[in-house]
Design a protein around this motif. Structure first.
Motif, PDB file in Angstrom:
ATOM      1  N   GLN A 106      -4.698   8.547  32.407  1.00 30.21           N
ATOM      2  CA  GLN A 106      -3.935   7.295  32.284  1.00 30.21           C
ATOM      3  C   GLN A 106      -3.417   7.101  30.864  1.00 30.21           C
ATOM      4  OE1 GLN A 106      -6.300   3.925  33.565  1.00 30.21           O
ATOM      5  NE2 GLN A 106      -6.626   4.730  35.629  1.00 30.21           N
ATOM      6  N   ASP A 107      -4.158   7.624  29.881  1.00 24.10           N
ATOM      7  CA  ASP A 107      -3.893   7.326  28.455  1.00 24.10           C
ATOM      8  C   ASP A 107      -3.842   8.621  27.663  1.00 24.10           C
ATOM      9  OD1 ASP A 107      -3.773   6.249  25.899  1.00 24.10           O
ATOM     10  OD2 ASP A 107      -5.821   5.506  25.905  1.00 24.10           O
ATOM     11  N   MET A 108      -2.676   9.225  27.516  1.00 29.30           N
ATOM     12  CA  MET A 108      -1.414   9.010  28.190  1.00 29.30           C
ATOM     13  C   MET A 108      -0.743  10.342  28.448  1.00 29.30           C
ATOM     14  SD  MET A 108       1.111   7.687  25.064  1.00 29.30           S
ATOM     15  CE  MET A 108       2.575   7.624  26.052  1.00 29.30           C
ATOM     16  N   ASP A 140      -2.953  11.797  16.922  1.00 29.15           N
ATOM     17  CA  ASP A 140      -3.764  10.764  16.240  1.00 29.15           C
ATOM     18  C   ASP A 140      -3.488   9.311  16.580  1.00 29.15           C
ATOM     19  OD1 ASP A 140      -5.170  12.754  15.020  1.00 29.15           O
ATOM     20  OD2 ASP A 140      -4.734  12.143  12.958  1.00 29.15           O
ATOM     21  N   GLU A 141      -2.816   9.034  17.703  1.00 28.24           N
ATOM     22  CA  GLU A 141      -2.619   7.611  18.054  1.00 28.24           C
ATOM     23  C   GLU A 141      -3.956   6.901  18.148  1.00 28.24           C
ATOM     24  OE1 GLU A 141      -2.367   3.939  20.357  1.00 28.24           O
ATOM     25  OE2 GLU A 141      -3.522   5.713  20.868  1.00 28.24           O
ATOM     26  N   GLU A 142      -4.956   7.602  18.702  1.00 30.80           N
ATOM     27  CA  GLU A 142      -6.240   6.945  18.961  1.00 30.80           C
ATOM     28  C   GLU A 142      -7.004   6.603  17.683  1.00 30.80           C
ATOM     29  OE1 GLU A 142      -6.771   5.641  21.614  1.00 30.80           O
ATOM     30  OE2 GLU A 142      -5.998   6.808  23.288  1.00 30.80           O
ATOM     31  N   ILE A 143      -6.581   7.171  16.555  1.00 24.48           N
ATOM     32  CA  ILE A 143      -7.238   6.793  15.291  1.00 24.48           C
ATOM     33  C   ILE A 143      -6.242   6.123  14.341  1.00 24.48           C
ATOM     34  CG2 ILE A 143      -9.124   8.456  15.468  1.00 24.48           C
ATOM     35  CD1 ILE A 143      -7.550  10.205  13.421  1.00 24.48           C
ATOM     36  N   LEU A 378      -8.518   2.778  30.847  1.00 24.40           N
ATOM     37  CA  LEU A 378      -8.293   3.296  29.502  1.00 24.40           C
ATOM     38  C   LEU A 378      -9.594   3.245  28.703  1.00 24.40           C
ATOM     39  CD1 LEU A 378      -5.185   2.790  30.169  1.00 24.40           C
ATOM     40  CD2 LEU A 378      -4.961   2.440  27.714  1.00 24.40           C
ATOM     41  N   HIS A 379      -9.987   4.366  28.147  1.00 26.57           N
ATOM     42  CA  HIS A 379     -11.182   4.496  27.303  1.00 26.57           C
ATOM     43  C   HIS A 379     -12.472   4.285  28.094  1.00 26.57           C
ATOM     44  CE1 HIS A 379      -8.780   3.611  23.333  1.00 26.57           C
ATOM     45  NE2 HIS A 379      -8.047   4.247  24.241  1.00 26.57           N
ATOM     46  N   ASP A 380     -12.391   4.233  29.418  1.00 27.96           N
ATOM     47  CA  ASP A 380     -13.559   3.974  30.270  1.00 27.96           C
ATOM     48  C   ASP A 380     -14.046   5.297  30.883  1.00 27.96           C
ATOM     49  OD1 ASP A 380     -15.443   2.680  31.886  1.00 27.96           O
ATOM     50  OD2 ASP A 380     -13.999   1.180  32.600  1.00 27.96           O
TER      51      ASP A 380
END
Ligand SMILES: CSCC[C@H](NC=O)C(=O)O
Ligand SMILES: [Zn+2]
Ligand SMILES: [Zn+2]
Length: 420
Positions: A106-108, A140-143, A378-380
């Protein structure tokens, strides 16, 4: 291309472990470039930071002087606790219902691959874009995105692309309506600290560090509840209130095994993830923090680990218009509807994405993931996407890309298209 090979390619991308903090960026880059090659898209790799490649793909328009389209997606994903998943988070296993389980489903990574599949099909159909179409696969979007979209959006490479509209990620919708996003909340990561009088654990006295901190925590919790109540009552959407969540607590005098039990510590601190909507008054929140959450009267200090501004230097919030003034918005609405998609009301993204970097440059950016009828994971644990939903999303992007790439803006592009 038949559905099973489309799904196989999606699974292949999902199987590359690009989890932070050690993403397999090289493998991801090779995969994306090989996909682009297979249908003759020009590709460039840029490393603003060593080892963190950004892949830029280009489909040249027949009038490359017109503002172009940027389809952005990030290649990294958040970590997963393997043991707590029903299927391995990098296995991309499909169950009997057609649900594909993977971190990034889902992400992404879905969105990045759907862009590619849509373009593969448009090319095969003989479609010729008027405007150039760019795809960026960013690290690096997640950080926080500094090494990716952050630097990219401020670079000459980006400037030359002459981007008119950016599409980036949105959120899955449990209903049949897709969720478009036109803005996002700014993260303020707050740390509050206090000192107080140390003393015997058996003694009741005023001005201890723990008491000072707890009073702040109580105040912050009341504020949190007031904001959450607005959401619960249906008066505000998730992205329209200030959220505050305590994310760490640090206090106590360590002993070799755990903590000293009969000593009241002289210092304590706590951290909060705060998200501020673009229409909020930052000054009033700053005053609240200084006067009520970390007052000097309780020996408190505070600092921010992150504090994104809400406006540009002219006081204009970073928003993308969702009315007639923004032709891209109207085009998106129609293009989603055409193949049978339904679009919900535009929302403020509750967390933050790379779209903020493009909006900061004054460019229209819409957050949109074509994922309906799906819980937001998301993130789950057990993040998944159904194969039919994924395939439907490709059709939606075909329609959007076609509309965007063919768009002639009667107000701006007249002279430039007449020259053709
Ligand atoms: C402030 S940078 C962090 C960006 C991150 N984005 C996705 O989850 C977020 O926490 O919203
Ligand atoms: Zn994301
Ligand atoms: Zn994320």
């Amino acid at each position: 291309s038949d559905p099973s090979s489309i799904i196989a390619r999606f699974q292949q991308y999902l199987q590359i472990n690009t989890a932070q903090p050690n993403p397999e960026y090289k493998q991801a880059a090779e995969f994306i470039i090989s996909q682009a090659k297979s249908f003759s898209l020009e590709s460039h790799t840029i490393e603003f930071v060593n080892g963190k490649p950004l892949i830029l793909l280009k489909w040249l328009g027949t009038n490359p002087a017109l503002p172009s389209i940027l389809l952005n997606s990030h290649t990294d994903v958040v970590p997963a606790e393997h043991q707590k998943w029903t299927h391995h988070p990098f296995g991309a296993h499909m169950d009997d219902n057609g649900n594909i389980y993977a971190r990034g489903s889902q992400d992404m990574k879905c969105v990045g691959m759907q862009y590619l599949e849509a373009i593969r099909r448009l090319k095969a159909s003989g479609f010729q874009p008027l405007r150039s179409i760019h795809l960026s696969f960013v690290p690096d979007e997640e950080i926080g995105g500094n090494a990716g979209a952050g630097t990219f959006s401020q670079s000459e490479v980006f400037n030359i692309l002459n981007v008119g509209i950016v599409l980036d990620e949105g959120l899955p919708s449990p209903s049949e309506n897709y969720r478009p996003f036109y803005a996002e909340r700014s993260p303020w990561w707050l740390v509050i600290r206090t000192t107080g009088a140390p003393g015997h654990g058996a003694k009741l006295y005023d001005n201890t560090a723990m008491e000072n901190l707890l009073k702040s925590i109580e105040t912050i919790r009341r504020f949190r509840a007031s904001q959450f109540d607005l959401v619960k009552a249906g008066l505000r959407a998730d992205g329209e209130v200030v959220s505050v969540n305590m994310v760490f607590l640090k206090a106590g005098t360590p002993s070799p095994t755990d903590f000293v039990m009969n000593l009241q510590p002289s210092e304590a601190e706590a951290g909060f993830d705060i998200r501020v909507p673009p229409n909020a008054d930052p000054g009033s929140l700053e005053r609240r923090i200084a006067e009520e959450w970390a007052p000097t009267s309780r020996n408190m200090t505070f600092s921010f680990k992150q504090k994104e501004p809400l406006h540009d230097k002219f006081g204009k919030p970073f928003l993308t218009a969702t009315d007639r003034s923004n032709p891209w918005w109207t085009l998106l609405e129609d293009a989603v509807r055409k193949p049978g998609g339904k679009l919900g009301k535009p929302e403020i993204f509750p967390a933050s994405t790379d779209a903020c970097y493009f909006r900061e440059q004054g460019i229209a950016a819409i957050g949109f993931s074509p994922i309906a009828n799906t819980p937001n994971l998301l993130h789950d644990h057990n993040e998944f996407l159904n194969q039919d939903e994924y395939l439907k999303g490709i059709e939606i992007y075909e329609s959007i890309i076609k509309a965007f790439a063919s768009f002639v803006d009667p107000e701006r592009d007249r002279s430039s298209t007449d020259e053709l």
